[in-house]
Design an enzyme around this catalytic site. Structure first.
Site, PDB file in Angstrom:
ATOM      1  N   ASP A  44      22.697  14.165   1.700  1.00 36.32           N
ATOM      2  CA  ASP A  44      22.890  15.613   1.830  1.00 36.32           C
ATOM      3  C   ASP A  44      23.812  16.129   0.719  1.00 36.32           C
ATOM      4  O   ASP A  44      24.030  17.334   0.588  1.00 36.32           O
ATOM      5  CB  ASP A  44      23.401  16.007   3.226  1.00 36.32           C
ATOM      6  N   GLU A 113      26.647  10.789   9.870  1.00 40.27           N
ATOM      7  CA  GLU A 113      28.095  10.686   9.695  1.00 40.27           C
ATOM      8  C   GLU A 113      28.817  10.727  11.038  1.00 40.27           C
ATOM      9  O   GLU A 113      28.392  11.448  11.938  1.00 40.27           O
ATOM     10  CB  GLU A 113      28.603  11.859   8.853  1.00 40.27           C
ATOM     11  N   GLU A 178      33.052   5.035   3.383  1.00 40.72           N
ATOM     12  CA  GLU A 178      33.397   5.927   2.269  1.00 40.72           C
ATOM     13  C   GLU A 178      34.899   6.144   2.186  1.00 40.72           C
ATOM     14  O   GLU A 178      35.541   6.519   3.172  1.00 40.72           O
ATOM     15  CB  GLU A 178      32.672   7.284   2.423  1.00 40.72           C
TER      16      GLU A 178
HETATM   17  O1  KIV Z   1      25.167  12.324   0.733  1.00 45.42           O
HETATM   18  C1  KIV Z   1      25.736  11.445   0.090  1.00 45.42           C
HETATM   19  O2  KIV Z   1      25.705  11.434  -1.143  1.00 45.42           O
HETATM   20  C2  KIV Z   1      26.484  10.416   0.822  1.00 45.42           C
HETATM   21  C3  KIV Z   1      27.278   9.369   0.095  1.00 45.42           C
HETATM   22  C4  KIV Z   1      27.608   8.247   0.989  1.00 45.42           C
HETATM   23  C5  KIV Z   1      26.708   8.815  -1.118  1.00 45.42           C
HETATM   24  O3  KIV Z   1      26.424  10.422   2.006  1.00 45.42           O
END
Ligand code: KIV
Length: 276
Positions: A44, A113, A178
């Site tokens: 995203d 997430e 992350e």
């Molecule tokens: O959307 C994204 O770029 C991510 C990162 C983990 C690369 O979620």
């Protein structure tokens, strides 16, 4: 050979690093697939990197579907992962509907997430046979674009380790770490049997992911990333040279031009004369 979850899990067992890059368009997807990238990932981050949005919360399901379909056309071998955009997985029912949409449009798995609060969603998607990739530490949809490092204190490190274990237990097949301290990423990597994919999480993860723009040199340099070329500079120079050559008449030349055969031109000119 089409790469699947079993292939990615085998790479973890064999301690072969898993390569992951974000991808938002067809030509880049073709190149990533040909280069042998393991996971081509429609993140995203398309919102801030391509669409000019201020942050990830502006990205919609329609945006993601549009880019997923373009990337799908360019991928043959790689595992194709797609991000659930902001609010697309707010509740279990909504998450299942949206994830099924992505799978029907060619995704191999979906990423979402969040920490332990996402356990019910991961369980439900797993029950529906949908591969999920969890994502903990810095979560742009929740924390915004400015990333700080996670896992610096005992309590926060413990929470991350417990969250990773809960998400894996719920059925997550992969997990993105992350902006997490290298030591905590290593503990998570060593204790889980699913692959960890790091971004700004040090050297010990089972794989690495970066945003394609950041390796190409589009946008500002970032500590966690590495620029392999200076796309912005090269592209700006190309645009300026094109503009100058059109303005001066240096482009196009005869080499860029097509002609009608002389006999046909003569006939055309005669016909034109006869009409006036
Ligand atoms: O959307 C994204 O770029 C991510 C990162 C983990 C690369 O979620």
């Amino acid at each position: 050979m089409k790469k699947d979850i079993a292939y990615l899990h085998a790479k973890k067992q064999e301690r072969q690093p898993i390569t992951v890059l974000t991808c938002y368009d067809y030509p880049t997807a073709c190149m990533q697939d040909e280069a042998g990238i393991d996971i081509v990932f429609v993140g995203d981050s398309v919102g801030t990197n391509v669409l000019g949005y201020k942050n990830e919360t502006e990205v919609t399901m329609d945006d993601m579907r549009h880019h997923l379909k373009a990337v799908r056309r360019g991928v043959t071998d790689a595992y194709l992962l797609v991000d659930m955009p902001y609010a697309a997985d707010r509740d279990v029912t909504q998450a299942i509907t949206n994830a099924k949409t992505f799978i029907s449009e060619g995704a191999d798995g979906v990423k979402l997430e969040g920490g332990p609060e996402k356990v019910p969603v991961v369980s439900a998607l797993t029950e529906h046979g949908i591969d999920t990739c969890a994502h903990i530490g810095h979560n742009p949809q929740i924390h915004g674009t400015k990333a700080s490092t996670h896992g610096r204190t005992f309590a926060k490190a413990k929470r991350l380790i417990e969250a990773a274990a809960a998400l894996a237990e719920a059925g997550a097949k992969l997990i993105v770490l992350e902006k997490i301290t290298e030591e905590v990423s290593q503990i998570i990597t060593d204790t889980l049997n699913i692959p960890t994919i790091g971004i700004g999480a040090g050297r010990c993860c089972d794989g690495q992911v970066l945003v394609i723009n950041d390796i190409l040199g589009i946008g500002p340099p970032l500590k966690h990333a590495k620029r392999y070329q200076d796309y912005s500079q090269l592209t700006f120079e190309a645009i300026c040279r094109y503009k100058e050559e059109v303005a001066s008449g240096a482009f196009p030349t005869d080499a860029n031009t097509s002609h009608i055969p002389p006999d046909k031109l003569t006939r055309l000119q005669k016909w034109l004369k006869s009409t006036h």
